[in-house]
Design a protein around this motif. Structure first.
Motif, short mmCIF file in Angstrom:
data_model
loop_
_atom_site.label_atom_id
_atom_site.label_comp_id
_atom_site.label_asym_id
_atom_site.label_seq_id
_atom_site.Cartn_x
_atom_site.Cartn_y
_atom_site.Cartn_z
N VAL A 74 63.77 9.64 -25.13
CA VAL A 74 63.49 8.74 -24.00
C VAL A 74 62.20 9.19 -23.31
O VAL A 74 61.79 10.35 -23.43
N ARG A 75 61.59 8.29 -22.59
CA ARG A 75 60.44 8.65 -21.75
C ARG A 75 60.97 9.24 -20.44
O ARG A 75 62.02 8.84 -19.95
N ILE A 76 60.21 10.17 -19.86
CA ILE A 76 60.68 10.79 -18.62
C ILE A 76 59.50 11.15 -17.73
O ILE A 76 58.45 11.58 -18.20
N ARG A 77 59.69 10.93 -16.44
CA ARG A 77 58.74 11.43 -15.44
C ARG A 77 59.49 12.38 -14.51
O ARG A 77 60.66 12.15 -14.17
N ILE A 78 58.82 13.44 -14.14
CA ILE A 78 59.43 14.52 -13.34
C ILE A 78 58.52 14.81 -12.16
O ILE A 78 57.30 14.93 -12.33
N PRO A 79 59.07 14.95 -10.96
CA PRO A 79 58.23 15.11 -9.78
C PRO A 79 57.90 16.57 -9.45
O PRO A 79 58.54 17.49 -9.94
N PHE A 80 56.92 16.73 -8.59
CA PHE A 80 56.75 17.97 -7.86
C PHE A 80 57.65 17.88 -6.64
O PHE A 80 57.55 16.93 -5.86
N HIS A 81 58.55 18.85 -6.46
CA HIS A 81 59.49 18.80 -5.34
C HIS A 81 58.89 19.55 -4.17
O HIS A 81 58.81 20.78 -4.17
N ASP A 127 64.63 15.72 -9.44
CA ASP A 127 64.39 17.09 -9.02
C ASP A 127 63.35 17.61 -9.98
O ASP A 127 63.29 17.18 -11.13
N GLY A 128 62.49 18.51 -9.53
CA GLY A 128 61.38 18.84 -10.40
C GLY A 128 60.92 20.28 -10.32
O GLY A 128 60.95 20.90 -9.27
N ASN A 129 60.51 20.78 -11.46
CA ASN A 129 59.78 22.04 -11.55
C ASN A 129 58.99 22.04 -12.85
O ASN A 129 59.20 21.20 -13.74
N LEU A 130 58.07 22.98 -12.95
CA LEU A 130 57.22 23.05 -14.13
C LEU A 130 58.04 23.36 -15.37
O LEU A 130 57.73 22.89 -16.47
N TYR A 131 59.11 24.12 -15.20
CA TYR A 131 59.97 24.51 -16.33
C TYR A 131 60.51 23.27 -17.05
O TYR A 131 60.44 23.19 -18.28
#
Length: 556
Positions: free
Chosen positions: A269-276, A249-253
Motif C-alpha cells: 500500500v502507499r503510505i504517508r507518515i507525519p513529523f509529530h 503518528d510519526g518518526n523517522l524509524y
C-alpha cells in the motif's frame, strides 16, 4: 504508456469518482497506470496477448480506499494482541485474559485493547483490584478503544514504578485513589507509556505518538521483528481494500522501515507518515519535518506533513472543552499547546509549505486550532495549505462556517459515533450534555456548510474496514428528538474515501479516480455496493485489491 493492457477487469459496475465519466463497464491496466476506462468492447480491444482478464460478474469496481487517519504500527501489533471488543462482564473478561496469558507465557507485559469504558457493567469503573482478581501474578494492561486511557493491574504498576503516582505532565494523569495509591487508570500517553515500554516490543509501536522520536540501542533482531510486524499489518490493510494509508503518528524509524519495504518490492500500500510535533519541542524541529518532505517523496512513501495533538478524548475528560462537560460543567481540561505556542507552530509549518493535521476532539480544541490556522494565514498570506482537523467530535456552532472560510479539511471517522457499530452511547453522551448533541459528530452539518471532508477509521481504535465505517455514515440515528440528521449518502462516503483522500494528500493529479493515466489503485468488490441495503454495507468485502498495478490481495 503501453497501448496494450496487462490486466483487464470487465463486466463491472465501475464507479470512477471522475465527474467527467462517472460510470463504466471495464478498466484496463498497463504497468502501474490505468490505460483505459470504458465499455467492455472498448477495453477488451486493448488486451495484450498475455493479459489477464478478470470477470467482475456485475460487482463494483472503484478506486482503492484511502484510509485518511490510522496508526499502522499499533494497528499491526493489535493483530496479535488480545482484542476485548464485545467482551463484557467480569467472568467473560477474566476468561479471555487467562486464555491469552496461557498462550503467551513469555510475554513480560500482557497487553489488550478495545476494552470498553464500562466493560465491567454494574461493578463500576475498572480498577487494578478488578484486574488483580483476574490475573494477580503477571503484569497486564488493557487499552480503552480510543487508546487514550488504559487500565493496569498492580503487578504492571509496580513494574513501571507508577503505583505511588507520578507527575506525567499537562493533560496526562495517573489516577490516584483515596488510599494514596494508583487506582490502575492511566490517562493519556505519558501515563500509559511507562507500562507499554516494558512489553516485548519495548513500546516501539507507540514512540510515534509518545515522543515522535526513534528507538534507542536497537538491535538488528528487533528491527527485523518490527519490519515483519509492519509488513503483516500492511498486507492486512490491503486485504481490506486499502491502497493508501495516512498514518497519524510519526518518526523517522517508521519512514525508514517503509522505504526499506518499498525498495524490496514488499510494500503493498502507499503510505504517508507525519513529523509529530510535540509540545516540548523547539520550533526549529519543524526544519526536520521539511527535510523529511524532501527525502521521502515517492508515490509510495511520503513524509510530508506535521501532526499535532491539541487535546485528548471526551470519555476520560481529557478533551479541551468550551463551557465544561455535561456532567462536570465547571471543568474544561487544558490544551496540550497554549494558544501562542500553537499559533507559532501553525505559522512556521505553513511558511515551510507543510500541511498541518491536528487531533482536536473538544470544542475548545477545535476553536484554538482554527484560530491557529487563521493566524498562519494572517502571517503568511492565503495559500493552498489544506490544513486539517482530526475527529471534531464536538464543535461550537460559531466555528462551523470557519472550515469553509479558512479552507480547513474535516477529517472524520463515522465508525466512532457512540451508538454505532463500535462504541456504546455512554459515557460519551452524558459527558457531552444533551444540549450539545446536535453539534456532536456533525458530519452532515459540516459538509452542508462547505467543509471538505475525508473519512477514516483511526485503526486500531476501530476496525480498519472502510465498509463498516461507511455503513455507520449511512445509518446513524439521532440521539434525541429534534437533533439533525447527520447521515451521508453512499456517493459522498465513497468520494470521501477515495478522490477526496487523494486531494488532501496533494495527489489528486494521479490517484483517487479511475481515469486514463492515473495510478492503477483499484479494488474489485464482492458485490454491487450501490445495490446493498445501507445496513448491510459492512457485509461487502474486497475480492481483489490492486496497488500500483500489482495485485496485493485476492480471494481464493
Amino acid at each position: 504508456m503501453s497501448q496494450t493492457a496487462d490486466l483487464i477487469i470487465r463486466n463491472a459496475r465501475v464507479l470512477t469518482m471522475d465527474e467527467a465519466a462517472p460510470k463504466a463497464e471495464a478498466v484496463a491496466i498497463a504497468g502501474n497506470r490505468i490505460l483505459a476506462v470504458g465499455s467492455n468492447d472498448e477495453v477488451m480491444a486493448l488486451a495484450g496477448t498475455s493479459a489477464r482478464v478478470i470477470d467482475a460478474d456485475g460487482a463494483t469496481v472503484m478506486p482503492g480506499f484511502n484510509e485518511a487517519h490510522m496508526h499502522i504500527f499499533m494497528g499491526s501489533l493489535s493483530l496479535v494482541q488480545l482484542n476485548l471488543h464485545a467482551v463484557h462482564g467480569f467472568e467473560a473478561m477474566k476468561s479471555a485474559i487467562l486464555d491469552y496469558a496461557a498462550k503467551n507465557p513469555d510475554e513480560p507485559v500482557l497487553l489488550a485493547y478495545s476494552a470498553d469504558y464500562g466493560i465491567l457493567g454494574e461493578l463500576g469503573p475498572t480498577t487494578r483490584h478488578h484486574l488483580d482478581a483476574m490475573l494477580p501474578d503477571r503484569p497486564f494492561m488493557m487499552y480503552a478503544p480510543d487508546h487514550h486511557t488504559a487500565w493496569a493491574n498492580t503487578a504492571a504498576l509496580k513494574l513501571a514504578d507508577l503505583l505511588n503516582g507520578r507527575d506525567v505532565g499537562i493533560g496526562n494523569e495517573v489516577v490516584m485513589g483515596e488510599d494514596g495509591l494508583a487506582t490502575g487508570e492511566l490517562r493519556e500517553t505519558n501515563a500509559i507509556t511507562p507500562v507499554a515500554r516494558l512489553a516485548s516490543t519495548g513500546g516501539r509501536e507507540g514512540l510515534g505518538i509518545a515522543t515522535g522520536g526513534d528507538p534507542e540501542n536497537l538491535t538488528p533482531e528487533q528491527r527485523a521483528v518490527d519490519r515483519a510486524i509492519l509488513k503483516r499489518g500492511l498486507e492486512y490493510c490491503a486485504s481490506e481494500g486499502l491502497t493508501s494509508l495516512q498514518n497519524f503518528d510519526g518518526n523517522l524509524y517508521q519512514l525508514e522501515l517503509m522505504a526499506d519495504l518499498e525498495a524490496a518490492g514488499e510494500l503493498p500500500v502507499r503510505i504517508r507518515i507525519p513529523f509529530h510535533m510535540k509540545n516540548f519541542m523547539d520550533l526549529s524541529m519543524l526544519d526536520k519535518a521539511a527535510q523529511w518532505k524532501e527525502r521521502f517523496a515517492s508515490d509510495m512513501v511520503r513524509g510530508d506533513f506535521v501532526k499535532v495533538f491539541m487535546d485528548g478524548v471526551i470519555d476520560s475528560q481529557t478533551a479541551y472543552m468550551l463551557d465544561g462537560y455535561g456532567d462536570r460543567p465547571d471543568y474544561d481540561c487544558e490544551p496540550l499547546f497554549t494558544r501562542e505556542a500553537f499559533d507559532a507552530v501553525a505559522t512556521k509549518a505553513d511558511s515551510l509549505g507543510l500541511q498541518v493535521a491536528v487531533h482536536a476532539i473538544g470544542s475548545a480544541a477545535v476553536r484554538q486550532t482554527l484560530d491557529g490556522y487563521e493566524a498562519a494565514i494572517k502571517a503568511n498570506g492565503k495559500r493552498d495549505s489544506r490544513h486539517r482537523i482530526e475527529h471534531i467530535e464536538i464543535i461550537h456552532p460559531d466555528d462551523i462556517p470557519r472550515f469553509r472560510e479558512l479552507g480547513v479539511v474535516a477529517s472524520m471517522q463515522p465508525v466512532h459515533v457512540p451508538g454505532g457499530s463500535c462504541f456504546p452511547l455512554e459515557p460519551t453522551v452524558t459527558r457531552l450534555g444533551e444540549d450539545r448533541w446536535k453539534y456532536a459528530y456533525a458530519w452532515r452539518t459540516l459538509k452542508d456548510a462547505g467543509a471538505r471532508m475525508v473519512f477514516a477509521t483511526d485503526w486500531p481504535i476501530s476496525p480498519v474496514s472502510p465498509f463498516e465505517c461507511i455503513q455507520n455514515a449511512l445509518t446513524r440515528k439521532p440521539w434525541g428528538e429534534g437533533d439533525p440528521d447527520q447521515r451521508m449518502t453512499l456517493q459522498e462516503s465513497l468520494y470521501a474515501y477515495t478522490a477526496e483522500g487523494a486531494w488532501v494528500e496533494f495527489m489528486e493529479d494521479r490517484k483517487g479516480k479511475l481515469k486514463p493515466g492515473f495510478l492503477a489503485d483499484i479494488v474489485v468488490l464482492s458485490q454491487d455496493i450501490e445495490a446493498a441495503a445501507p445496513d448491510r454495507v459492512a457485509d461487502v468485502r474486497p475480492r481483489m485489491t490492486i496497488c500500483d498495478g500489482r495485485i496485493t490481495h485476492e480471494t481464493a
